[in-house]
Design a protein around this motif. Structure first.
Motif, PDB file in Angstrom:
ATOM      1  N   ILE A   1       0.844  -1.185   0.000  1.00  0.00           N
ATOM      2  CA  ILE A   1       0.000   0.000   0.000  1.00  0.00           C
ATOM      3  C   ILE A   1       0.888   1.246   0.000  1.00  0.00           C
ATOM      4  CG2 ILE A   1      -1.669   1.345   1.329  1.00  0.00           C
ATOM      5  CD1 ILE A   1      -2.976  -1.041   0.183  1.00  0.00           C
ATOM      6  N   GLY A   2       0.553   2.201  -0.858  1.00  0.00           N
ATOM      7  CA  GLY A   2       1.324   3.431  -0.952  1.00  0.00           C
ATOM      8  C   GLY A   2       2.294   3.443  -2.109  1.00  0.00           C
ATOM      9  N   THR A   3       2.517   2.275  -2.739  1.00  0.00           N
ATOM     10  CA  THR A   3       3.420   2.201  -3.883  1.00  0.00           C
ATOM     11  C   THR A   3       2.605   2.051  -5.164  1.00  0.00           C
ATOM     12  OG1 THR A   3       3.643  -0.224  -3.780  1.00  0.00           O
ATOM     13  CG2 THR A   3       5.153   1.097  -2.425  1.00  0.00           C
ATOM     14  N   GLY A   4       3.293   1.947  -6.309  1.00  0.00           N
ATOM     15  CA  GLY A   4       2.603   1.795  -7.579  1.00  0.00           C
ATOM     16  C   GLY A   4       1.761   3.014  -7.894  1.00  0.00           C
ATOM     17  N   LEU A   5       0.538   2.792  -8.306  1.00  0.00           N
ATOM     18  CA  LEU A   5      -0.361   3.877  -8.677  1.00  0.00           C
ATOM     19  C   LEU A   5      -0.619   4.835  -7.518  1.00  0.00           C
ATOM     20  CD1 LEU A   5      -2.134   4.983 -10.999  1.00  0.00           C
ATOM     21  CD2 LEU A   5      -4.006   3.590 -10.091  1.00  0.00           C
ATOM     22  N   TRP A   6      -0.526   4.340  -6.288  1.00  0.00           N
ATOM     23  CA  TRP A   6      -0.707   5.215  -5.134  1.00  0.00           C
ATOM     24  C   TRP A   6       0.295   6.365  -5.139  1.00  0.00           C
ATOM     25  CZ3 TRP A   6      -4.391   5.926  -1.644  1.00  0.00           C
ATOM     26  CH2 TRP A   6      -5.345   4.928  -1.465  1.00  0.00           C
ATOM     27  N   ALA A   7       1.447   6.148  -5.741  1.00  0.00           N
ATOM     28  CA  ALA A   7       2.486   7.181  -5.754  1.00  0.00           C
ATOM     29  C   ALA A   7       2.421   8.086  -6.984  1.00  0.00           C
ATOM     30  CB  ALA A   7       3.865   6.526  -5.682  1.00  0.00           C
ATOM     31  N   THR A   8       1.612   7.715  -7.992  1.00  0.00           N
ATOM     32  CA  THR A   8       1.607   8.481  -9.239  1.00  0.00           C
ATOM     33  C   THR A   8       0.256   9.093  -9.580  1.00  0.00           C
ATOM     34  OG1 THR A   8       1.142   6.461 -10.525  1.00  0.00           O
ATOM     35  CG2 THR A   8       3.461   7.085 -10.244  1.00  0.00           C
ATOM     36  N   ALA A   9      -0.843   8.605  -8.981  1.00  0.00           N
ATOM     37  CA  ALA A   9      -2.171   9.140  -9.301  1.00  0.00           C
ATOM     38  C   ALA A   9      -2.250  10.614  -8.925  1.00  0.00           C
ATOM     39  CB  ALA A   9      -3.246   8.338  -8.574  1.00  0.00           C
ATOM     40  N   ALA A  10      -2.843  11.415  -9.838  1.00  0.00           N
ATOM     41  CA  ALA A  10      -2.930  12.857  -9.608  1.00  0.00           C
ATOM     42  C   ALA A  10      -4.365  13.351  -9.508  1.00  0.00           C
ATOM     43  CB  ALA A  10      -2.208  13.599 -10.731  1.00  0.00           C
ATOM     44  N   GLY A  11      -5.326  12.599 -10.021  1.00  0.00           N
ATOM     45  CA  GLY A  11      -6.717  13.033  -9.992  1.00  0.00           C
ATOM     46  C   GLY A  11      -7.624  11.929 -10.455  1.00  0.00           C
ATOM     47  N   VAL A  12      -8.903  12.046 -10.138  1.00  0.00           N
ATOM     48  CA  VAL A  12      -9.884  11.034 -10.538  1.00  0.00           C
ATOM     49  C   VAL A  12     -11.136  11.727 -11.049  1.00  0.00           C
ATOM     50  CG1 VAL A  12      -9.021   9.412  -8.808  1.00  0.00           C
ATOM     51  CG2 VAL A  12     -10.996  10.848  -8.270  1.00  0.00           C
ATOM     52  N   ALA A  13     -11.868  11.032 -11.916  1.00  0.00           N
ATOM     53  CA  ALA A  13     -13.154  11.541 -12.387  1.00  0.00           C
ATOM     54  C   ALA A  13     -14.139  11.572 -11.221  1.00  0.00           C
ATOM     55  CB  ALA A  13     -13.683  10.654 -13.512  1.00  0.00           C
ATOM     56  N   GLY A  14     -15.152  12.409 -11.357  1.00  0.00           N
ATOM     57  CA  GLY A  14     -16.106  12.582 -10.275  1.00  0.00           C
ATOM     58  C   GLY A  14     -17.012  11.401 -10.038  1.00  0.00           C
ATOM     59  N   SER A  15     -17.142  10.515 -11.025  1.00  0.00           N
ATOM     60  CA  SER A  15     -18.008   9.349 -10.881  1.00  0.00           C
ATOM     61  C   SER A  15     -17.422   8.173 -11.645  1.00  0.00           C
ATOM     62  CB  SER A  15     -19.423   9.653 -11.393  1.00  0.00           C
ATOM     63  OG  SER A  15     -19.378  10.032 -12.763  1.00  0.00           O
ATOM     64  N   ARG A  16     -17.908   6.986 -11.321  1.00  0.00           N
ATOM     65  CA  ARG A  16     -17.447   5.782 -11.976  1.00  0.00           C
ATOM     66  C   ARG A  16     -18.373   5.430 -13.147  1.00  0.00           C
ATOM     67  NH1 ARG A  16     -14.451   8.016  -9.543  1.00  0.00           N
ATOM     68  NH2 ARG A  16     -15.768   8.121  -7.705  1.00  0.00           N
ATOM     69  N   VAL A  17     -17.824   4.737 -14.163  1.00  0.00           N
ATOM     70  CA  VAL A  17     -18.617   4.303 -15.307  1.00  0.00           C
ATOM     71  C   VAL A  17     -19.637   3.250 -14.857  1.00  0.00           C
ATOM     72  CG1 VAL A  17     -18.557   3.289 -17.618  1.00  0.00           C
ATOM     73  CG2 VAL A  17     -16.661   4.720 -16.833  1.00  0.00           C
ATOM     74  N   VAL A  18     -19.149   2.258 -14.129  1.00  0.00           N
ATOM     75  CA  VAL A  18     -20.020   1.208 -13.600  1.00  0.00           C
ATOM     76  C   VAL A  18     -19.600   0.910 -12.161  1.00  0.00           C
ATOM     77  CG1 VAL A  18     -20.408   0.129 -15.863  1.00  0.00           C
ATOM     78  CG2 VAL A  18     -18.562  -0.700 -14.402  1.00  0.00           C
ATOM     79  N   THR A  19     -20.574   0.434 -11.391  1.00  0.00           N
ATOM     80  CA  THR A  19     -20.316  -0.034 -10.039  1.00  0.00           C
ATOM     81  C   THR A  19     -21.220  -1.225  -9.779  1.00  0.00           C
ATOM     82  OG1 THR A  19     -19.865   2.233  -9.293  1.00  0.00           O
ATOM     83  CG2 THR A  19     -20.231   0.585  -7.595  1.00  0.00           C
ATOM     84  N   VAL A  20     -20.670  -2.270  -9.173  1.00  0.00           N
ATOM     85  CA  VAL A  20     -21.463  -3.434  -8.792  1.00  0.00           C
ATOM     86  C   VAL A  20     -21.031  -3.850  -7.395  1.00  0.00           C
ATOM     87  CG1 VAL A  20     -19.840  -4.993  -9.976  1.00  0.00           C
ATOM     88  CG2 VAL A  20     -22.130  -5.803  -9.380  1.00  0.00           C
ATOM     89  N   SER A  21     -22.011  -4.121  -6.534  1.00  0.00           N
ATOM     90  CA  SER A  21     -21.678  -4.518  -5.168  1.00  0.00           C
ATOM     91  C   SER A  21     -22.537  -5.706  -4.756  1.00  0.00           C
ATOM     92  CB  SER A  21     -21.895  -3.360  -4.193  1.00  0.00           C
ATOM     93  OG  SER A  21     -23.240  -2.934  -4.183  1.00  0.00           O
ATOM     94  N   GLU A  22     -21.994  -6.470  -3.822  1.00  0.00           N
ATOM     95  CA  GLU A  22     -22.692  -7.658  -3.313  1.00  0.00           C
ATOM     96  C   GLU A  22     -22.443  -7.756  -1.814  1.00  0.00           C
ATOM     97  OE1 GLU A  22     -23.153 -12.440  -4.212  1.00  0.00           O
ATOM     98  OE2 GLU A  22     -21.538 -11.315  -5.149  1.00  0.00           O
TER      99      GLU A  22
END
Length: 299
Positions: A45-66
């Motif tokens: 945790i904290g490495t990979g994409l965690w170290a390079t992500a700069a922003g995210v879209a306000g919503s997701r294209v799809v979401t599914v939960s169970e």
């Protein structure tokens, strides 16, 4: 404590994206032994994409939960995907899929799929990936719903039909739409969204055809196997089931008897979300990226 959907599982996915953009995993209720994979590799945790992500879209294209229930309270799984940016202010866009498993009190599993290359030779990702998919979110009438087992059976029928070149195995409606990395790959006779260079090179065969009609052309003979299928979340209310799996492509094999559009061997890690109503697949939305041939998912 993590509460049920409507109070939290799907909201938890949004919280993950927000924490990622801030580079702060401490915002999340993580188990001490939480496992994280990024594109099939177990990382800290904290490495990979965690170290390079700069922003995210306000919503997701799809979401599914169970939801599931256990001694820790309301537990379960939630997954979805949406656009992000990484690499600073001038960074590039990427498509990120996230799957979270919770114990009810903490996140115990995090699986991520990062698609960094725009699909089918495009230079940008389709704008569709910035908006939620209304069709996938629609709640089904009671008469159209199936059990979790029904949803899995329909999805397996599709995957079996594609891997075996047998359209009769696929319980898809004739008007079933399939979206892959934001582009419509069936019932798209004008090849909308595809660059001309891709279309003129032969590309994906039969864009104007439906799901089963494409299979009957044997256009997907280059898919050797669809393996390691994991049905990670199912929502019977909406008729959704998400499978994570690999499509194996052996490449341009000598004496194969056909010309594969994929030159070198690879395995594509695919997250495929099916919407099933009345026993038929009505819509498919998928994301995926190519990795070394024979790769495993790390789970």
């Amino acid at each position: 404590m993590i509460t049920a959907r409507g109070g939290g599982l799907e909201e938890l996915l949004g919280e993950y994206y927000a924490a990622l953009a801030a580079g702060d995993p401490g915002r999340l209720p993580l188990a001490a032994d939480v496992t994280l994979t990024e594109n099939g590799q177990r990382i800290a945790i904290g490495t990979g994409l965690w170290a390079t992500a700069a922003g995210v879209a306000g919503s997701r294209v799809v979401t599914v939960s169970e939801e599931a229930y256990g001694p820790g309270g309301t537990a379960g799984s939630v997954a979805g995907w949406g656009m992000i940016t990484e690499g600073g202010a001038d960074g590039a866009n990427a498509l990120l899929g996230v799957r979270l498993k919770t114990t009810g009190k903490a996140i115990s599993e995090i699986e991520t799929l990062v698609v960094r290359r725009a699909p089918f030779g495009r230079t940008t990702f389709p704008e569709r990936l910035l908006e939620p998919s209304a069709a996938m979110a629609q709640i089904l009438k009671l008469a159209d719903r199936g059990t979790r087992e029904d949803l899995i059976q329909a999805a397996n029928g599709y995957l079996d039909g594609v891997s075996r070149d047998d359209a009769d195995l696929i319980p898809a409606a004739d008007d079933c739409v399939r979206i892959e990395n934001g582009l419509q790959t069936v019932l798209n006779p004008d090849a909308e969204g595809f660059p001309e260079t891709f279309v003129s090179s032969g590309g994906l065969g039969g864009l104007g055809l439906g799901v089963r009609a494409q299979i009957r052309t044997l256009a997907f003979r280059y898919i050797e196997d669809i393996r390691d299928r994991r049905f990670v979340a199912a929502d019977t209310e909406r008729g959704l089931v998400l499978v994570c799996c690999f499509f194996d492509h052996p490449g341009k094999v000598r004496d194969a008897g056909f010309d594969s559009p994929i030159a070198a061997p690879n395995s594509m890690l695919i997250w495929e979300l099916f919407k099933v109503a009345g026993g038929l697949i009505r819509r498919i939305e998928a994301i995926g990226a190519a990795f070394p041939y024979g790769m495993r998912a790390g789970w």
